[in-house]
Design an enzyme around this catalytic site. Structure first.
Site, PDB file in Angstrom:
ATOM      1  CG  HIS A  39      14.939  22.442   3.103  1.00 40.91           C
ATOM      2  ND1 HIS A  39      14.191  23.431   3.660  1.00 40.91           N
ATOM      3  CD2 HIS A  39      16.229  22.769   3.357  1.00 40.91           C
ATOM      4  CE1 HIS A  39      14.990  24.312   4.248  1.00 40.91           C
ATOM      5  NE2 HIS A  39      16.234  23.935   4.065  1.00 40.91           N
ATOM      6  CE  LYS A 104      10.363  25.248  17.285  1.00 44.80           C
ATOM      7  NZ  LYS A 104       9.939  24.005  17.904  1.00 44.80           N
TER       8      LYS A 104
END
Lengths: 184, 279
Positions: A39, A104
């Protein structure tokens, strides 16, 4: 919460507008994988005006670092990692056209706000069900940052990949609503 | 005096790493079944069924239960009448980890804290040694995932905070953890000791088999009360809402300094992996 929706990638605004928290979704098509290190590199590219290693428009990023594949397997076990570590980067990727995230755990307010603004949806896969999840992954190819090992960016072709909508574009949160429903 | 060769330690560690990552302990599978009986949420029940299926696939196919095959944590009970021959016991354990993670197709998850460069073989392991009576070595291998470990905390409470203060801290920690540590979880709680001791107590609490009763009646009562309060929060499996967030609360206690009340929480995900062998 029992309806099951089948989706194919890339995602369109029209499809995303129909997704509400708690909806169980089966995704078929392409997922791109990235964790924290990838990222950072992707956002650095965008911020310096360069092109990403893949066209992110309409795509879903899956937060995962798979285990190595045994011979004869397409992938090793590949369940979701905790999403909050990607929170500093996710809004910038949404601006670039990302339409879905799979991971999650809860997201920051900045991410939820960016989801509303950019029409992007957040799904959870079942954390720790990695051997089961791997069965819906049909093809895997490392497309960038091979030096990151498990954290490299992969293109995954999936069939009926099972997820649940946690944050929709209307500002709802399954973790909060689910808890309210069962709290004593 | 009994001689144990480092080669045998390496072999044992290698197979423990693989066994722990492929085979979910029977007590955890039993707990999933108990959870199915009490879980009211349909989504919660479908999560528990998926976890049972996941464990079945992993065990049958010899693939990891979870892609995060963890930090390799060991508890070594080394008999004081044992003589280790052939080299360093710590090197032997690390060699076992290196071989087990490579040959077992386990993920290498250990990196430099600053550069984040992966060590490439999941070493170094975290090894806790205890010297015990006897002429044997017991090795417990307990791989610990990052997602649940990130939810752990140590706090030095004031003695005046007492049992209520401890309970509030544990419940707050669990609430803030939410779905991150992959519920249904086991909540390990350490109370007392020093700062480093209390963290170890919380970690060791996770090794106690599910379904066993704490021999200390006061701790047993605290465990039961905390379990009820945690599950009444309504977070459920994976935090999607439901009754069965925690499989158990396990507490270990140790005397502490007159000025202190240290408390630690270490949460285990549902893949509560640990295997042991006695050499």
């Amino acid at each position: 919460m029992s309806e099951i929706i089948k989706l194919t990638t890339p995602l369109t605004d029209k499809v995303i507008e129909k997704l509400k928290i708690g909806a169980q979704v089966l995704i078929t098509g392409t997922l791109y994988t990235a964790r924290d290190a990838a990222h950072k590199r992707l956002v650095d590219l965008l911020n310096s005006g360069k092109e990403l290693p893949f066209d992110i428009r309409g795509q879903i990023i899956y937060y995962v670092g798979p285990a190595p594949a045994r011979p004869g397997y397409v992938t090793g076990p590949a369940g979701p990692t905790t999403s909050e570590r990607m929170d500093p980067y996710a809004p910038r990727l949404m601006e670039a056209g990302m339409k879905g995230m799979i991971g999650k755990g809860k997201r920051s307010k900045a991410v939820v706000d960016a989801m509303k603004k950019n029409k992007c949806v957040y799904f959870a896969a079942i954390g720790g069900a990695a051997a089961l999840i791997a069965r819906s992954i049909k093809k895997v190819e490392v497309i960038a940052y091979e030096d990151l090992g498990a954290e490299a960016v992969r293109r995954m072709e999936v069939e009926d990949f099972q997820v649940i909508v946690v944050n929709d574009i209307y500002g709802n949160d399954l973790y909060q609503e689910g808890m309210k429903k069962y709290r004593r | 005096m009994r001689n144990i060769h480092v080669k045998d330690i390496t072999e044992a560690v290698k197979s423990l790493c693989m066994d722990a990552n492929y085979n979910l302990p029977e007590d955890v599978l039993q707990a999933f079944n108990s959870g199915l009986e009490i879980e009211e949420s349909p989504v919660g029940r479908s999560v528990l069924n998926a976890l049972k299926e996941n464990a079945r696939i992993a065990g049958n196919e010899k693939i990891p239960i979870c892609q995060d095959t963890g930090f390799s944590v060991f508890f070594m009970d080394v008999g004081q009448e044992v003589h280790i021959e052939g080299g360093s016991i710590t090197d032997a354990i690390n060699e076992g980890v290196r071989q087990g993670y490579k040959e077992g197709y386990l993920r290498k998850s250990i990196c430099d804290a600053f550069t984040r460069k992966n060590t490439g073989d999941n070493t170094p392991a975290v090894i806790n040694y205890d010297i015990v009576p006897g002429d044997k070595i017991k090795i417990i291998c307990a791989p610990k995932g990052g997602g649940s470990s990130n939810m752990s905390r140590v706090i030095m409470l004031k003695p005046a905070d007492g049992i209520e203060g401890i309970k509030n801290f544990v419940i707050q920690r669990v609430l803030e953890s939410g779905s991150n540590p992959c519920p249904p979880v086991i909540v390990g709680v350490g109370i007392g000791g020093s700062m480093e001791k209390v963290a170890l107590l919380a970690t060791k609490a996770l090794l106690r088999p599910l379904g066993t009763i704490n021999p200390d009646p006061v701790l047993r009562e605290i465990e039961e009360d905390l379990l009820k309060k945690i599950n009444d929060l309504g977070m459920g499996p994976e935090g999607f809402g439901g009754r069965f967030y925690a499989m158990a609360v396990h507490i270990e206690k140790f005397p502490c300094h007159i000025a202190s009340l240290p408390v630690a929480v270490n949460i285990s995900c549902h893949a509560s992996r640990h295997k042991e062998i006695v050499l």
